[in-house]
Design an enzyme around this catalytic site. Structure first.
Site, PDB file in Angstrom:
ATOM      1  N   GLU A 141     -70.694  14.100 -16.588  1.00 30.35           N
ATOM      2  CA  GLU A 141     -71.545  12.986 -16.154  1.00 30.35           C
ATOM      3  C   GLU A 141     -72.999  13.457 -16.122  1.00 30.35           C
ATOM      4  O   GLU A 141     -73.256  14.669 -16.122  1.00 30.35           O
ATOM      5  CB  GLU A 141     -71.099  12.501 -14.776  1.00 30.35           C
ATOM      6  CG  GLU A 141     -69.658  12.018 -14.814  1.00 30.35           C
ATOM      7  CD  GLU A 141     -69.234  11.281 -13.559  1.00 30.35           C
ATOM      8  OE1 GLU A 141     -70.021  11.247 -12.581  1.00 30.35           O
ATOM      9  OE2 GLU A 141     -68.115  10.750 -13.571  1.00 30.35           O
ATOM     10  N   GLY A 145     -72.025  18.470 -14.782  1.00 31.43           N
ATOM     11  CA  GLY A 145     -71.546  19.099 -16.003  1.00 31.43           C
ATOM     12  C   GLY A 145     -70.631  20.270 -15.664  1.00 31.43           C
ATOM     13  O   GLY A 145     -69.407  20.168 -15.750  1.00 31.43           O
ATOM     14  N   ILE A 171     -70.905  12.854 -24.643  1.00 33.39           N
ATOM     15  CA  ILE A 171     -69.515  12.747 -25.078  1.00 33.39           C
ATOM     16  C   ILE A 171     -69.434  12.703 -26.604  1.00 33.39           C
ATOM     17  O   ILE A 171     -69.903  11.747 -27.247  1.00 33.39           O
ATOM     18  CB  ILE A 171     -68.842  11.491 -24.444  1.00 33.39           C
ATOM     19  CG1 ILE A 171     -69.029  11.511 -22.914  1.00 33.39           C
ATOM     20  CG2 ILE A 171     -67.380  11.417 -24.850  1.00 33.39           C
ATOM     21  CD1 ILE A 171     -68.555  12.767 -22.206  1.00 33.39           C
ATOM     22  N   CYS A 246     -56.988  20.688 -20.644  1.00 33.15           N
ATOM     23  CA  CYS A 246     -57.448  20.272 -21.985  1.00 33.15           C
ATOM     24  C   CYS A 246     -58.597  21.164 -22.431  1.00 33.15           C
ATOM     25  O   CYS A 246     -58.639  21.612 -23.588  1.00 33.15           O
ATOM     26  CB  CYS A 246     -57.904  18.816 -21.979  1.00 33.15           C
ATOM     27  SG  CYS A 246     -56.667  17.678 -21.326  1.00 33.15           S
ATOM     28  N   ASN A 248     -59.160  24.150 -21.694  1.00 31.90           N
ATOM     29  CA  ASN A 248     -58.643  25.465 -22.060  1.00 31.90           C
ATOM     30  C   ASN A 248     -58.182  25.487 -23.525  1.00 31.90           C
ATOM     31  O   ASN A 248     -58.376  26.470 -24.233  1.00 31.90           O
ATOM     32  CB  ASN A 248     -57.473  25.795 -21.129  1.00 31.90           C
ATOM     33  CG  ASN A 248     -57.427  27.254 -20.824  1.00 31.90           C
ATOM     34  OD1 ASN A 248     -58.466  27.896 -20.651  1.00 31.90           O
ATOM     35  ND2 ASN A 248     -56.235  27.801 -20.777  1.00 31.90           N
ATOM     36  N   ARG A 276     -83.288  39.540 -52.921  1.00 35.66           N
ATOM     37  CA  ARG A 276     -84.693  39.448 -52.515  1.00 35.66           C
ATOM     38  C   ARG A 276     -85.361  40.828 -52.644  1.00 35.66           C
ATOM     39  O   ARG A 276     -84.987  41.761 -51.915  1.00 35.66           O
ATOM     40  CB  ARG A 276     -84.758  38.973 -51.057  1.00 35.66           C
ATOM     41  CG  ARG A 276     -86.123  38.991 -50.437  1.00 35.66           C
ATOM     42  CD  ARG A 276     -86.922  37.802 -50.837  1.00 35.66           C
ATOM     43  NE  ARG A 276     -88.208  37.751 -50.160  1.00 35.66           N
ATOM     44  CZ  ARG A 276     -89.215  36.984 -50.565  1.00 35.66           C
ATOM     45  NH1 ARG A 276     -89.073  36.221 -51.650  1.00 35.66           N
ATOM     46  NH2 ARG A 276     -90.344  36.976 -49.909  1.00 35.66           N
ATOM     47  N   GLN A 287     -82.834  50.889 -45.036  1.00 34.92           N
ATOM     48  CA  GLN A 287     -81.976  51.309 -43.923  1.00 34.92           C
ATOM     49  C   GLN A 287     -82.028  50.323 -42.755  1.00 34.92           C
ATOM     50  O   GLN A 287     -81.009  50.072 -42.105  1.00 34.92           O
ATOM     51  CB  GLN A 287     -82.377  52.709 -43.438  1.00 34.92           C
ATOM     52  CG  GLN A 287     -81.970  53.800 -44.431  1.00 34.92           C
ATOM     53  CD  GLN A 287     -82.284  55.189 -43.925  1.00 34.92           C
ATOM     54  OE1 GLN A 287     -82.958  55.386 -42.923  1.00 34.92           O
ATOM     55  NE2 GLN A 287     -81.796  56.193 -44.643  1.00 34.92           N
ATOM     56  N   GLU A 371     -67.927  23.181 -23.095  1.00 39.64           N
ATOM     57  CA  GLU A 371     -66.638  23.848 -22.810  1.00 39.64           C
ATOM     58  C   GLU A 371     -66.829  25.039 -21.864  1.00 39.64           C
ATOM     59  O   GLU A 371     -66.190  26.074 -22.023  1.00 39.64           O
ATOM     60  CB  GLU A 371     -65.989  24.333 -24.117  1.00 39.64           C
ATOM     61  CG  GLU A 371     -65.708  23.248 -25.113  1.00 39.64           C
ATOM     62  CD  GLU A 371     -64.613  22.326 -24.642  1.00 39.64           C
ATOM     63  OE1 GLU A 371     -63.875  22.712 -23.727  1.00 39.64           O
ATOM     64  OE2 GLU A 371     -64.516  21.218 -25.188  1.00 39.64           O
ATOM     65  N   THR A 373     -70.283  26.800 -19.769  1.00 34.69           N
ATOM     66  CA  THR A 373     -71.426  27.621 -20.204  1.00 34.69           C
ATOM     67  C   THR A 373     -71.048  29.103 -20.101  1.00 34.69           C
ATOM     68  O   THR A 373     -70.070  29.469 -19.434  1.00 34.69           O
ATOM     69  CB  THR A 373     -72.649  27.359 -19.299  1.00 34.69           C
ATOM     70  OG1 THR A 373     -72.320  27.810 -17.973  1.00 34.69           O
ATOM     71  CG2 THR A 373     -73.023  25.882 -19.257  1.00 34.69           C
TER      72      THR A 373
END
Ligand code: FAD
Length: 392
Positions: A141, A145, A171, A246, A248, A276, A287, A371, A373
């Protein structure tokens, strides 16, 4: 002069030997789809902030990846590892593509598959597996979060009906979905509801001006006295453990998926560095360049070994939420670091959509946040280590 013998960054780890033939075949099918269908279009979709979600959903349904790790109801019933490898290939195309499949299969379909009634499953799962119906998952919402327990969206009883009111934010697929799984507080705690998006009072305005996941639809959900029959509630999910189960599933897909974005950056950067010329010799012959490439390859391979290990645990039914946190935290954090380091090697070319690296780096900003932070996963791991919950 004979061609120089080179190895891809993941080939060097020999991880294919850890995976069964069927999973490798699924991976190769998804890789071909991404090569032929996504790569030619993705820069344009990203630049214009559009994605033909409904068209792609059907194609992904035909490919068999929608809810592929679920069983029955026309789902493919693959191993978790095969699902993870598919996520990796999809995200090598774009995190938005993997998000589409994650939200459909691991959030919306999984919620119905795991917690739904037989009628809800029969009504939605076969169509969603085919990609003919698109789902979204409304938990976050505007003010809640990382702490969804504070949600304000409410469902109240009116006779036998439920009436939902509130707002959901950020969403994925909201504006294009046929069905929304919406989480709301009731007198009986947090419950999930299966909401057909043509129900009066439901609207889903799209969120614009994103700098990340531009090839993905992100929306607000507005629930203005949405009236639903009693049968719309998910009978098997009671409390916050419902939506968390869900998340998870979706987080597991991200453990693999993020590595796809990193692999794509690294492969494209290795190719670029070989072509390049800088101060009269290839960038790849310096290196400093090789140190960067070696360190990035190491993190990619370590992430892959971790993902495959977690995949084996999940296939054995032994994967714990804090272990998923280990994988999500590490693999997204390292993937975004790889994308940013690749950008330095590409110089100015790295800031354009001619190359995928900045697109992947920008996308991974969202993946770092959704999902759970990074900080939330650190707290989950910290709690498992110390027994102390430090969320508040
Ligand atoms: P906040 O929770 O406000 O966090 C802000 C900061 O505070 C972060 O750094 C966080 O780590 C930190 N923080 C939080 N808690 C603590 C703590 N206890 N201690 C210290 N620091 C803390 N949601 C859905 O429900 N469905 C979707 O389909 C969906 N799709 C998304 C797509 C995109 C592109 C994005 C960007 C987000 C999506 N989300 C979705 C929402 C996402 O899950 C939330 O953004 C996420 O949970 C973080 O919530 P927030 O943005 O409100 O950040």
């Amino acid at each position: 002069m004979a061609d120089k013998v080179t190895q891809g960054p993941l080939e060097m780890f020999g991880t294919d030997a850890l995976v069964d033939e069927e999973s490798l075949a699924i991976r190769d099918t998804v890789r071909r789809f991404v090569r032929d269908r996504i790569r030619p279009e993705i820069a344009e979709w990203y630049e214009t902030g559009t994605m033909p979600v409904r068209e792609l959903a059907k194609e992904l349904g035909s490919l068999g990846v929608m809810g592929m790790h679920l069983t029955g109801y026309d789902c493919a019933g693959t191993s978790a590892t095969a699902y993870g490898l598919a996520c990796l290939e999809l995200e090598a195309g774009d995190s938005g593509l993997r998000s589409l499949v994650s939200v459909q299969g691991s959030l919306a379909m999984f919620a119905i598959w795991k917690h739904g009634s037989e009628e809800q499953k029969q009504e939605w799962l076969p169509r969603m597996a085919a990609g003919e119906a698109v789902g979204c998952f409304g938990l976050t919402e505007p003010d809640f979060g990382s702490n969804p327990a504070g949600m304000r969206t409410a469902a109240r009883r009116d006779g036998d009906d439920w009436v939902l009111s509130g707002n959901k934010m950020w969403i994925t697929n909201g504006s294009v979905a046929d069905v929304a799984v919406v989480w709301a507080r009731t007198d009986d705690g947090i419950r999930g509801f299966v909401v057909p998006t043509d129900t009066p009072g439901f609207s889903a305005p799209e969120i614009k001006k994103k700098m990340s996941l531009r090839a993905s639809v992100t929306s607000e959900l507005v629930l203005d006295d949405v009236r639903l029959p009693a049968a719309a509630m998910l009978p098997g999910a009671k409390g916050l453990s419902g939506p968390l189960s869900c998340l998870n599933e979706a987080r597991f897909g991200i453990v693999f998926g993020a590595l796809g974005a990193a692999r794509d950056c690294l492969e494209r950067t290795i190719a670029y560095a070989g072509e390049r010329d800088i101060f009269d010799k290839p960038l790849s012959a310096y290196q400093i360049t090789q140190t960067k490439l070696a360190d990035m390859t190491l993190e990619l391979g370590k992430g892959m070994l971790l993902a495959l290990h977690l995949g084996r645990l999940k296939d054995a039914g032994e994967l714990r939420p804090e272990q998923v946190s280990l994988g999500k935290l590490n693999n997204v954090r390292e993937s975004i670091a790889i994308a940013r380091e690749c950008r330095t090697l590409l110089g100015a070319a790295g800031i354009t959509l001619e190359y995928p690296v900045m697109r992947h780096a920008n996308n991974l900003e969202s993946v770092l946040t959704y999902e759970g932070t990074s900080e939330v996963h650190q707290l989950v791991i910290g709690q498992a280590l110390t027994g102390e919950a430090a969320f508040r």
